[in-house]
Design a protein around this motif. Structure first.
Motif, short mmCIF file in Angstrom:
data_model
loop_
_atom_site.label_atom_id
_atom_site.label_comp_id
_atom_site.label_asym_id
_atom_site.label_seq_id
_atom_site.Cartn_x
_atom_site.Cartn_y
_atom_site.Cartn_z
N ARG A 5 -82.16 49.53 34.44
CA ARG A 5 -82.75 49.17 32.95
C ARG A 5 -82.75 50.36 32.20
N PRO A 6 -82.64 50.04 30.88
CA PRO A 6 -82.82 51.08 29.94
C PRO A 6 -84.08 51.79 29.75
N VAL A 7 -83.98 53.01 29.31
CA VAL A 7 -85.44 53.56 29.17
C VAL A 7 -85.14 54.59 27.89
N GLN A 8 -86.15 54.41 27.21
CA GLN A 8 -86.11 55.23 25.82
C GLN A 8 -86.39 56.63 25.99
N VAL A 9 -85.70 57.75 25.55
CA VAL A 9 -86.05 59.00 25.38
C VAL A 9 -86.58 59.39 24.10
N LYS A 10 -87.81 59.73 23.87
CA LYS A 10 -88.26 60.17 22.61
C LYS A 10 -88.75 61.48 22.68
N VAL A 11 -88.52 62.25 21.41
CA VAL A 11 -88.92 63.69 21.09
C VAL A 11 -90.15 63.62 20.31
N VAL A 12 -91.03 64.44 20.62
CA VAL A 12 -92.24 64.76 19.76
C VAL A 12 -91.83 65.66 18.76
N LEU A 13 -91.83 65.26 17.63
CA LEU A 13 -91.73 66.44 16.51
C LEU A 13 -92.69 67.42 16.40
N LEU A 21 -83.70 70.29 14.12
CA LEU A 21 -83.33 69.22 13.65
C LEU A 21 -82.54 69.29 12.23
N GLN A 22 -83.33 69.98 11.51
CA GLN A 22 -83.10 70.41 10.19
C GLN A 22 -81.73 71.03 9.99
N VAL A 88 -91.13 63.03 7.77
CA VAL A 88 -91.72 62.59 9.19
C VAL A 88 -92.82 63.99 9.40
N SER A 89 -93.88 63.38 9.83
CA SER A 89 -95.01 64.38 10.08
C SER A 89 -94.87 65.22 11.50
N ILE A 90 -95.44 66.07 11.68
CA ILE A 90 -95.47 66.74 13.17
C ILE A 90 -96.21 65.70 13.95
N GLY A 91 -95.60 65.77 15.36
CA GLY A 91 -96.54 64.79 16.13
C GLY A 91 -95.83 63.62 16.29
N THR A 92 -95.25 62.99 15.32
CA THR A 92 -94.36 61.96 15.43
C THR A 92 -93.40 61.78 16.43
N GLU A 93 -93.35 60.63 17.45
CA GLU A 93 -92.18 60.38 18.31
C GLU A 93 -90.97 59.73 17.53
N ILE A 122 -90.41 63.49 25.34
CA ILE A 122 -90.15 65.21 25.35
C ILE A 122 -90.66 65.91 24.17
N LYS A 123 -91.18 67.32 24.84
CA LYS A 123 -91.84 68.02 23.52
C LYS A 123 -91.25 69.39 23.81
N ASP A 124 -90.73 69.78 22.89
CA ASP A 124 -90.06 71.19 22.85
C ASP A 124 -89.14 71.53 24.25
N GLY A 125 -88.23 70.45 24.33
CA GLY A 125 -87.22 70.47 25.19
C GLY A 125 -87.85 70.30 27.14
N ILE A 126 -89.26 69.97 26.80
CA ILE A 126 -89.72 69.56 28.31
C ILE A 126 -90.22 68.30 28.46
N VAL A 127 -90.13 67.48 29.68
CA VAL A 127 -90.68 66.43 29.82
C VAL A 127 -92.20 66.38 29.74
#
Length: 141
Positions: A5-13, A21-22, A88-93, A122-127
């Motif tokens: 099944r699919p699993v979404q990978v999200k990054v906390v900004l 990203l910029q 987008v504000s800091i903390g957004t997924e 994921i936050k700063d490259g860490i799960v």
């Protein structure tokens, strides 16, 4: 039985990931603009090649025009991404990608619960977190 099944990978900004990203978007934009200039130079070069067959020159010009149009669309896309990122504000997924995961299926399981809601954060490259939506409704692992 196990299924995929699919699993979404999200990054906390975070401030760091937003900056990365910029920079990534800006590098993509610079590369696309450079490629656009190269295409325009090739177009001018073709115009000055009067020794070639006129049909060949016309075909090449059309091909270059199509390539320029694709590049322009990509430039606009990256510019839009940069603009959106600035809002987008800091903390957004932010959705990063989708991966596949195995899940155990048993008789009596609710199909919708099996197929929805799985996320890796994921936050700063860490799960940072794994979210699983199963029978106990959105438990955090």
């Amino acid at each position: 039985m196990k299924i995929i099944r699919p699993v979404q990978v999200k990054v906390v900004l975070t401030q760091q990931s937003k900056q990365e990203l910029q920079e990534e978007y800006q590098n993509q934009l610079n590369q696309l603009k450079l490629e656009m200039e190269q295409l325009r130079f090739q177009g001018k070069k073709i115009l000055h090649e009067s020794k070639k067959n006129p049909d060949y020159i016309r075909q090449m010009q059309e091909k270059l025009k199509q390539e320029e149009q694709k590049k322009q669309e990509n430039i606009e896309k990256v510019e839009f991404q940069l603009e959106q990122l600035s809002m987008v504000s800091i903390g957004t997924e932010i959705l990063h990608s989708t991966v596949d995961s195995e899940v155990e299926v048993k008789v009596g399981d609710v199909w919708e619960d099996l197929m929805k809601g799985a996320e890796i954060i994921i936050k700063d490259g860490i799960v940072h977190e794994i979210r699983e939506s199963r029978e106990d409704h959105d438990k955090v692992l």
